[in-house]
Motif scaffolding. Structure first.
Motif, PDB file in Angstrom:
ATOM      1  N   ALA A  55       0.836  -1.194   0.000  1.00  0.00           N
ATOM      2  CA  ALA A  55       0.000   0.000   0.000  1.00  0.00           C
ATOM      3  C   ALA A  55       0.874   1.248   0.000  1.00  0.00           C
ATOM      4  O   ALA A  55       2.026   1.217   0.440  1.00  0.00           O
ATOM      5  N   GLY A  56       0.323   2.326  -0.515  1.00  0.00           N
ATOM      6  CA  GLY A  56       1.058   3.592  -0.555  1.00  0.00           C
ATOM      7  C   GLY A  56       0.119   4.763  -0.784  1.00  0.00           C
ATOM      8  O   GLY A  56      -0.966   4.584  -1.353  1.00  0.00           O
ATOM      9  N   PRO A  57       0.497   5.962  -0.378  1.00  0.00           N
ATOM     10  CA  PRO A  57      -0.393   7.125  -0.447  1.00  0.00           C
ATOM     11  C   PRO A  57      -0.583   7.690  -1.850  1.00  0.00           C
ATOM     12  O   PRO A  57      -1.510   8.482  -2.070  1.00  0.00           O
ATOM     13  N   ARG A  58       0.244   7.307  -2.812  1.00  0.00           N
ATOM     14  CA  ARG A  58       0.168   7.902  -4.146  1.00  0.00           C
ATOM     15  C   ARG A  58      -0.666   7.084  -5.127  1.00  0.00           C
ATOM     16  O   ARG A  58      -0.705   7.374  -6.319  1.00  0.00           O
ATOM     17  N   GLY A  59      -1.377   6.075  -4.626  1.00  0.00           N
ATOM     18  CA  GLY A  59      -2.180   5.228  -5.506  1.00  0.00           C
ATOM     19  C   GLY A  59      -1.534   3.875  -5.701  1.00  0.00           C
ATOM     20  O   GLY A  59      -0.610   3.487  -4.974  1.00  0.00           O
ATOM     21  N   ASN A  60      -2.033   3.133  -6.701  1.00  0.00           N
ATOM     22  CA  ASN A  60      -1.602   1.769  -6.915  1.00  0.00           C
ATOM     23  C   ASN A  60      -1.039   1.562  -8.310  1.00  0.00           C
ATOM     24  O   ASN A  60      -1.318   2.324  -9.237  1.00  0.00           O
ATOM     25  N   ILE A  61      -0.254   0.501  -8.454  1.00  0.00           N
ATOM     26  CA  ILE A  61       0.206   0.034  -9.747  1.00  0.00           C
ATOM     27  C   ILE A  61      -0.033  -1.469  -9.821  1.00  0.00           C
ATOM     28  O   ILE A  61      -0.141  -2.137  -8.789  1.00  0.00           O
ATOM     29  N   PHE A  62      -0.155  -1.985 -11.035  1.00  0.00           N
ATOM     30  CA  PHE A  62      -0.412  -3.407 -11.240  1.00  0.00           C
ATOM     31  C   PHE A  62       0.874  -4.118 -11.655  1.00  0.00           C
ATOM     32  O   PHE A  62       1.652  -3.595 -12.453  1.00  0.00           O
ATOM     33  N   ASP A 110       2.899 -14.568 -26.985  1.00  0.00           N
ATOM     34  CA  ASP A 110       1.592 -15.190 -27.198  1.00  0.00           C
ATOM     35  C   ASP A 110       0.430 -14.199 -27.147  1.00  0.00           C
ATOM     36  O   ASP A 110      -0.653 -14.523 -26.663  1.00  0.00           O
ATOM     37  N   GLY A 111       0.653 -12.974 -27.589  1.00  0.00           N
ATOM     38  CA  GLY A 111      -0.417 -11.994 -27.625  1.00  0.00           C
ATOM     39  C   GLY A 111      -0.613 -11.213 -26.350  1.00  0.00           C
ATOM     40  O   GLY A 111      -1.541 -10.402 -26.245  1.00  0.00           O
ATOM     41  N   VAL A 112       0.244 -11.434 -25.357  1.00  0.00           N
ATOM     42  CA  VAL A 112       0.105 -10.745 -24.074  1.00  0.00           C
ATOM     43  C   VAL A 112       0.287  -9.233 -24.225  1.00  0.00           C
ATOM     44  O   VAL A 112      -0.466  -8.448 -23.643  1.00  0.00           O
ATOM     45  N   LEU A 113       1.278  -8.815 -24.996  1.00  0.00           N
ATOM     46  CA  LEU A 113       1.522  -7.384 -25.163  1.00  0.00           C
ATOM     47  C   LEU A 113       0.311  -6.690 -25.771  1.00  0.00           C
ATOM     48  O   LEU A 113      -0.115  -5.621 -25.302  1.00  0.00           O
ATOM     49  N   GLU A 114      -0.236  -7.297 -26.797  1.00  0.00           N
ATOM     50  CA  GLU A 114      -1.383  -6.702 -27.470  1.00  0.00           C
ATOM     51  C   GLU A 114      -2.601  -6.641 -26.547  1.00  0.00           C
ATOM     52  O   GLU A 114      -3.339  -5.641 -26.534  1.00  0.00           O
ATOM     53  N   ALA A 115      -2.824  -7.704 -25.773  1.00  0.00           N
ATOM     54  CA  ALA A 115      -3.955  -7.729 -24.848  1.00  0.00           C
ATOM     55  C   ALA A 115      -3.809  -6.665 -23.766  1.00  0.00           C
ATOM     56  O   ALA A 115      -4.777  -5.978 -23.407  1.00  0.00           O
ATOM     57  N   ALA A 116      -2.611  -6.513 -23.238  1.00  0.00           N
ATOM     58  CA  ALA A 116      -2.372  -5.506 -22.192  1.00  0.00           C
ATOM     59  C   ALA A 116      -2.571  -4.099 -22.746  1.00  0.00           C
ATOM     60  O   ALA A 116      -3.160  -3.235 -22.075  1.00  0.00           O
ATOM     61  N   LYS A 117      -2.084  -3.867 -23.947  1.00  0.00           N
ATOM     62  CA  LYS A 117      -2.254  -2.553 -24.568  1.00  0.00           C
ATOM     63  C   LYS A 117      -3.726  -2.240 -24.768  1.00  0.00           C
ATOM     64  O   LYS A 117      -4.184  -1.130 -24.495  1.00  0.00           O
ATOM     65  N   GLU A 118      -4.488  -3.220 -25.217  1.00  0.00           N
ATOM     66  CA  GLU A 118      -5.930  -3.045 -25.406  1.00  0.00           C
ATOM     67  C   GLU A 118      -6.621  -2.757 -24.076  1.00  0.00           C
ATOM     68  O   GLU A 118      -7.481  -1.874 -23.988  1.00  0.00           O
ATOM     69  N   ASN A 169      -6.008   5.156 -20.287  1.00  0.00           N
ATOM     70  CA  ASN A 169      -4.886   6.073 -20.540  1.00  0.00           C
ATOM     71  C   ASN A 169      -3.772   5.928 -19.499  1.00  0.00           C
ATOM     72  O   ASN A 169      -3.265   6.916 -18.964  1.00  0.00           O
ATOM     73  N   ILE A 170      -3.415   4.680 -19.201  1.00  0.00           N
ATOM     74  CA  ILE A 170      -2.293   4.441 -18.294  1.00  0.00           C
ATOM     75  C   ILE A 170      -1.165   3.777 -19.077  1.00  0.00           C
ATOM     76  O   ILE A 170      -1.407   3.062 -20.060  1.00  0.00           O
ATOM     77  N   PRO A 171       0.084   3.982 -18.675  1.00  0.00           N
ATOM     78  CA  PRO A 171       1.200   3.373 -19.412  1.00  0.00           C
ATOM     79  C   PRO A 171       1.289   1.874 -19.159  1.00  0.00           C
ATOM     80  O   PRO A 171       0.981   1.386 -18.071  1.00  0.00           O
ATOM     81  N   VAL A 172       1.700   1.162 -20.191  1.00  0.00           N
ATOM     82  CA  VAL A 172       2.014  -0.261 -20.078  1.00  0.00           C
ATOM     83  C   VAL A 172       3.529  -0.386 -20.148  1.00  0.00           C
ATOM     84  O   VAL A 172       4.163   0.129 -21.067  1.00  0.00           O
ATOM     85  N   ILE A 173       4.102  -1.061 -19.171  1.00  0.00           N
ATOM     86  CA  ILE A 173       5.563  -1.147 -19.043  1.00  0.00           C
ATOM     87  C   ILE A 173       5.960  -2.605 -18.877  1.00  0.00           C
ATOM     88  O   ILE A 173       5.434  -3.301 -18.005  1.00  0.00           O
ATOM     89  N   ALA A 190      -0.234   2.708 -13.358  1.00  0.00           N
ATOM     90  CA  ALA A 190       0.545   2.081 -14.425  1.00  0.00           C
ATOM     91  C   ALA A 190       0.331   0.575 -14.378  1.00  0.00           C
ATOM     92  O   ALA A 190      -0.051   0.009 -13.346  1.00  0.00           O
ATOM     93  N   LEU A 191       0.556  -0.057 -15.509  1.00  0.00           N
ATOM     94  CA  LEU A 191       0.442  -1.499 -15.641  1.00  0.00           C
ATOM     95  C   LEU A 191       1.807  -2.066 -16.016  1.00  0.00           C
ATOM     96  O   LEU A 191       2.349  -1.761 -17.083  1.00  0.00           O
ATOM     97  N   TYR A 192       2.372  -2.882 -15.124  1.00  0.00           N
ATOM     98  CA  TYR A 192       3.661  -3.528 -15.373  1.00  0.00           C
ATOM     99  C   TYR A 192       3.435  -4.994 -15.735  1.00  0.00           C
ATOM    100  O   TYR A 192       2.617  -5.676 -15.107  1.00  0.00           O
ATOM    101  N   LEU A 193       4.173  -5.464 -16.723  1.00  0.00           N
ATOM    102  CA  LEU A 193       4.123  -6.850 -17.148  1.00  0.00           C
ATOM    103  C   LEU A 193       5.479  -7.500 -16.926  1.00  0.00           C
ATOM    104  O   LEU A 193       6.513  -6.891 -17.204  1.00  0.00           O
ATOM    105  N   HIS A 194       5.461  -8.748 -16.427  1.00  0.00           N
ATOM    106  CA  HIS A 194       6.717  -9.498 -16.308  1.00  0.00           C
ATOM    107  C   HIS A 194       6.416 -10.962 -16.553  1.00  0.00           C
ATOM    108  O   HIS A 194       5.808 -11.642 -15.724  1.00  0.00           O
ATOM    109  N   TYR A 195       6.831 -11.446 -17.725  1.00  0.00           N
ATOM    110  CA  TYR A 195       6.583 -12.809 -18.179  1.00  0.00           C
ATOM    111  C   TYR A 195       7.864 -13.392 -18.768  1.00  0.00           C
ATOM    112  O   TYR A 195       8.820 -12.668 -19.042  1.00  0.00           O
TER     113      TYR A 195
END
Length: 223
Positions: A43-50, A117-125, A131-135, A105-110
């Motif tokens: 948890a943190g005061p500035r919001g959350n990230i995935f 396998d289409g993960v990047l495209e699905a996350a972008k969609e 309007n959050i960044p995908v990283i 923000a949305l972080y991916l680590h695979y």
């Protein structure tokens, strides 16, 4: 106590095999929240990230949450071991979780293979309407052999472990980097932390950075 009976180097090697988090979101969370597909890992005061990902993300989640907390952010982590791959956990599912939790923000680590396998495209969609960044946190170098086992055997007269280099790593991940650039997805390049130019499998104190052939120990993300 048993580790003290071994050569100190062997003790570090044996400890690495258990230096991991065994249950993604904890046994209690699964029992108390069987329908939820995200668990909060900080948890943190500035919001959350995935943090969304497969078993690679599981091996870095504690370091990820600690780093996020140091910047004032909380973290949510996918319960399923293969989000955006498992049936039903697609771009529509993730878009709904983004609307509910409003991450910054949305972080991916695979693994490199799963990201193909289409993960990047699905996350972008999924992130497009919010309007959050995908990283993408790039996958670490991986090996054909079990790293702690290979370290042990080479320490006792066996063949040296087959390592890898920065150039080999760049070659392996070139396609991922190109697809990410095309989609406008940012990358966190972790290679400099491992490869200079030979990729390390131990930290400066001799502790293995992996508990098998590919997954980082708890030490690994900070190694």
């Amino acid at each position: 106590l048993q580790l003290r009976q071994f050569d100190p180097k062997d003790g570090l090697t044996f400890a690495a095999m258990k230096d991991r988090s065994y249950i993604r979101c904890g046994r209690a969370f699964r029992v108390l929240h069987p329908q939820q597909q995200l668990c909060q890992i900080g948890a943190g005061p500035r919001g959350n990230i995935f943090l969304i990902g497969d078993s690679f993300s599981d091996s870095i989640k504690e370091a990820f949450a600690a780093t996020a907390k140091s910047y004032g952010f909380g973290s949510y982590f996918a319960v399923d071991n293969q989000p955006l791959i498992t049936r039903g956990l697609d771009a529509t599912w993730l878009a709904g979780e983004i609307r509910n939790h409003r991450p910054k923000a949305l972080y991916l680590h695979y693994t490199n293979e799963h990201l193909a396998d289409g993960v990047l495209e699905a996350a972008k969609e999924a992130a497009a309407h919010s309007n959050i960044p995908v990283i993408v946190i790039m996958p670490p170098p991986t090996y054909l052999q079990n790293v702690p086992q290979s370290i042990y055997l080479s320490h006792h007269g066996g063949p040296p472990m087959r390592g890898t280099t920065l150039a080999e790593y760049r070659s392996t991940t070139r396609g991922l980097a190109a697809r990410s650039a095309t989609l406008g997805i940012r990358l966190v390049d972790i290679a400099p932390a491992f490869c200079d130019p030979i990729c390390a499998v131990k930290d400066s104190t001799g502790r293995p950075l992996y508990f098998d052939h590919a997954h980082l120990t708890l030490v690994g993300p900070n190694g």
